[in-house]
Design a protein around this motif. Structure first.
Motif, mmCIF file in Angstrom:
data_model
loop_
_atom_site.group_PDB
_atom_site.id
_atom_site.type_symbol
_atom_site.label_atom_id
_atom_site.label_comp_id
_atom_site.label_asym_id
_atom_site.label_seq_id
_atom_site.Cartn_x
_atom_site.Cartn_y
_atom_site.Cartn_z
ATOM 1 N N TYR A 1 47.665 57.880 45.484
ATOM 2 C CA TYR A 1 47.510 56.545 46.073
ATOM 3 C C TYR A 1 46.323 56.017 46.046
ATOM 4 C CZ TYR A 1 49.573 52.833 49.019
ATOM 5 O OH TYR A 1 50.074 51.546 49.317
ATOM 6 N N TYR B 1 45.111 52.489 44.558
ATOM 7 C CA TYR B 1 45.205 51.387 45.634
ATOM 8 C C TYR B 1 44.021 51.321 46.547
ATOM 9 C CZ TYR B 1 49.847 50.878 43.274
ATOM 10 O OH TYR B 1 50.754 50.879 42.363
ATOM 11 N N ASN C 1 52.872 52.904 51.188
ATOM 12 C CA ASN C 1 53.699 51.695 51.089
ATOM 13 C C ASN C 1 54.546 52.098 49.952
ATOM 14 O OD1 ASN C 1 52.785 49.810 52.956
ATOM 15 N ND2 ASN C 1 50.765 50.334 52.164
ATOM 16 N N ILE D 1 55.759 51.378 46.252
ATOM 17 C CA ILE D 1 55.096 50.939 44.676
ATOM 18 C C ILE D 1 56.183 50.052 44.178
ATOM 19 C CG2 ILE D 1 54.197 51.571 42.751
ATOM 20 C CD1 ILE D 1 52.513 52.368 45.329
ATOM 21 N N LYS E 1 46.878 44.630 44.775
ATOM 22 C CA LYS E 1 46.595 45.490 45.636
ATOM 23 C C LYS E 1 47.403 45.414 46.894
ATOM 24 C CE LYS E 1 41.612 46.967 44.912
ATOM 25 N NZ LYS E 1 40.337 46.954 45.663
ATOM 26 N N THR E 2 47.487 43.983 47.358
ATOM 27 C CA THR E 2 48.343 43.751 48.395
ATOM 28 C C THR E 2 49.776 44.148 47.990
ATOM 29 O OG1 THR E 2 46.730 42.148 48.953
ATOM 30 C CG2 THR E 2 48.747 41.996 50.108
ATOM 31 N N HIS F 1 51.085 46.081 46.007
ATOM 32 C CA HIS F 1 51.212 47.580 45.474
ATOM 33 C C HIS F 1 52.171 47.587 44.231
ATOM 34 C CE1 HIS F 1 50.530 47.931 50.038
ATOM 35 N NE2 HIS F 1 49.656 48.780 49.497
ATOM 36 N N HIS G 1 53.250 48.788 40.436
ATOM 37 C CA HIS G 1 53.038 49.995 39.817
ATOM 38 C C HIS G 1 51.977 50.095 38.665
ATOM 39 C CE1 HIS G 1 54.386 53.441 37.561
ATOM 40 N NE2 HIS G 1 55.295 53.612 38.750
#
Length: 523
Positions: A284, A287, A300, A302, A340-341, A343, A345
């Motif tokens: 992770y 991110y 979070n 993906i 990024k916000t 998420h 893949h």
């Protein structure tokens, strides 16, 4: 050299033992002395000797009671009793606490030498057994983490419980998957592996005696670390422990550790599930960024949703065509922040960026015959597939955009535009140096005043404003790197005075560099 703690309530006897017995000839060092059992317990914890030579009859806490408590503190410590009483009950009591020997006063040096040699031999045998046991434990744990067959896992747990330094089959376990970032070492150099492992064990011993740690190499600078820990200590102690170790690695070795933490599990046979969780948490960092501490339950979801690249393409076509590097940077930053916000893949991001790069190349090859698609695609695309973080993908894409802008600028027939491009390029490559208008003007063969006029006319800002803006933008990017200290960043962006750098940074961004770093790393 073995270390010994001497304990006797008679000052003369203690001085004789300390100063007139040839300990060094026996391969022994006197690390501390004590005049009673209570004081000796404190010295035992402080100096951690291999051997204790103690009188039996002492005030406050006698030798037998002290030995019993010392054995609770360290089961492997070797205890020799010293007494002026050749009595059966004393000898019987001494050996009830597993004493290594019993000497009568006054000490016979020949007898003492013989006893010390026997103790040293015993210590060496135990160390060899412990080392072999540790290697077997590492082998079994590695196999257990990777084993999917239930029957074999039960067998491995049984083997682990039979080892001298055994692990219980049930308890509170969790696993950390650790990768070491920012390295410039050869792949076959295992010195850092060993150093960090020793540091980890020492630090853990100092912080928490209620937890056992098992460090298992999984590849170049990658480790699985199994913790056996009391249940109520997990949340409050273990994450704090890893944060402290990350800081130690940063301060001592100038590198970062990315740590993925699993949930807790109460069955040793289930640690293969913990490895999967810890690896997912570590991955992770795509991110969160390298150097992060990531707990599996906090991940979070993906998302696999199609990316709309057309809007970004149009924006980039416009800013690149106009050779506006700053606008290009801002467009990319906004786009990647949304990735990024949400998420998105990793595979979808890489596929979208590859499409973007190819579209940019096809569009701008028409405008500039000198833009070679092989130069743009081969190196960057191969690196793109190996990118461990979304920030790295953004940086590679920006590099491609800047390459296209540079090529377009070079082909621009406007001589003033070429001059401004040359000025900007020189500044961008020299941000770490002291820059003056006079020095820059020499690079473009113009007078300082005429250069100022051209630059302001074409960019809308003065040369000094552009230098400051580029330095602060570079500082913002460097602040993302945990391995760099504020004073190092100040030098890299051309400010010898850290205080002046901080004041300029705060004036532009409304916050200090340290506060800004905390905000971006928190996000």
């Amino acid at each position: 050299m073995y270390q010994i703690l001497l304990v006797d309530d008679e000052k003369l006897e203690l001085d004789m033992l300390t100063n007139y017995v040839p300990w060094h000839e026996m391969g022994v060092e006197v690390v501390a002395t004590a005049k009673n059992g209570k004081e000796a317990l404190q010295k035992l914890e402080q100096y951690k000797p291999d051997i204790i030579l103690t009188d039996v009859r002492m005030p406050i806490l006698n030798g037998l009671e002290f030995a019993y408590r010392a054995r609770q503190y360290n089961k492997s410590i070797k205890i020799v009793f010293l007494s002026g009483h050749d009595e059966y009950e004393y000898i019987k009591s001494a050996f009830s606490v597993d004493a290594s020997g019993y000497l009568l006063k006054p000490i016979d040096l020949t007898e003492l030498r013989f006893l010390i040699e026997r103790i040293k031999t015993k210590c060496e045998e135990e160390r060899l057994i412990h080392h072999s046991s540790y290697l077997l434990m590492e082998k079994y744990l590695k196999e257990l983490m990777e084993e999917s067959d239930e029957t074999r896992r039960v067998e491995l747990v049984h083997l682990l419980t039979l080892l001298p330094a055994s692990l219980p089959a049930t308890g509170q376990f969790y696993l950390a998957y650790v990768t070491i970032d920012h390295l410039d070492l050869p792949s076959n150099d295992n010195s850092l592996d060993t150093t960090l492992e020793k540091k980890l064990k020492k630090y853990k011993e100092e912080q928490d005696a209620c937890s056992d740690v098992y460090w298992i190499p999984c590849g170049n600078y990658t480790f699985a670390v199994l913790h056996y820990v009391k249940p109520h200590l997990f949340e409050q102690n273990e994450q704090l422990f890893w944060k402290e170790l990350q800081l130690t690695a940063e301060d001592t070795y100038a590198l970062s550790l990315t740590v993925g933490l699993s949930q807790a599990e109460n069955q040793l046979k289930s640690i293969h599930h913990l490895l999967i969780e810890a690896k997912e948490a570590n991955a992770y960092k795509f991110y969160a960024g390298k150097g992060s501490l990531i707990h599996f339950p906090e991940l979070n979801t993906i998302n696999r949703i199609n990316l709309d690249m057309d809007s970004l393409l149009l924006s980039l076509f416009r800013s690149i065509s106009q050779m506006k590097t700053i606008e290009t940077v801002m467009e990319l930053r906004k786009f990647f922040q949304s990735l990024k916000t949400d998420h998105i893949h990793r595979d979808l991001i890489i596929a979208g960026v590859i499409h973007l790069i190819k579209s940019l190349g096809q569009q701008f090859m028409v405008q500039s015959d000198d833009i070679n698609p092989d130069l743009l695609f081969s190196k960057q695309l191969s690196r793109l597939q190996e990118s461990e973080t979304i920030d790295k993908i953004e940086a590679d894409l920006l590099q491609i955009c800047e390459t296209i802008i540079a090529e377009l600028a070079r082909k621009d027939q406007d001589p003033k535009a070429r001059i401004v491009q040359k000025i900007s390029h020189y500044i961008d490559q020299s941000l770490h140096k002291v820059l003056t208008v006079e020095e820059i003007s020499k690079e473009v063969f113009l007078s300082p005043n005429y250069m100022r006029i051209i630059f302001k006319e074409r960019t809308g800002e003065t040369v000094l404003e552009y230098i400051t803006k580029r330095r602060i933008n570079l500082a913002i990017e460097l602040l993302k790197d945990r391995s760099l200290k504020i004073n190092e960043i100040s030098v890299k962006v051309g400010y010898d005075s850290v205080s002046y750098f901080c004041s300029i940074f705060q004036k532009i961004n409304g916050t200090t560099p340290m506060e800004y770093r905390k905000l971006i790393l928190k996000d």
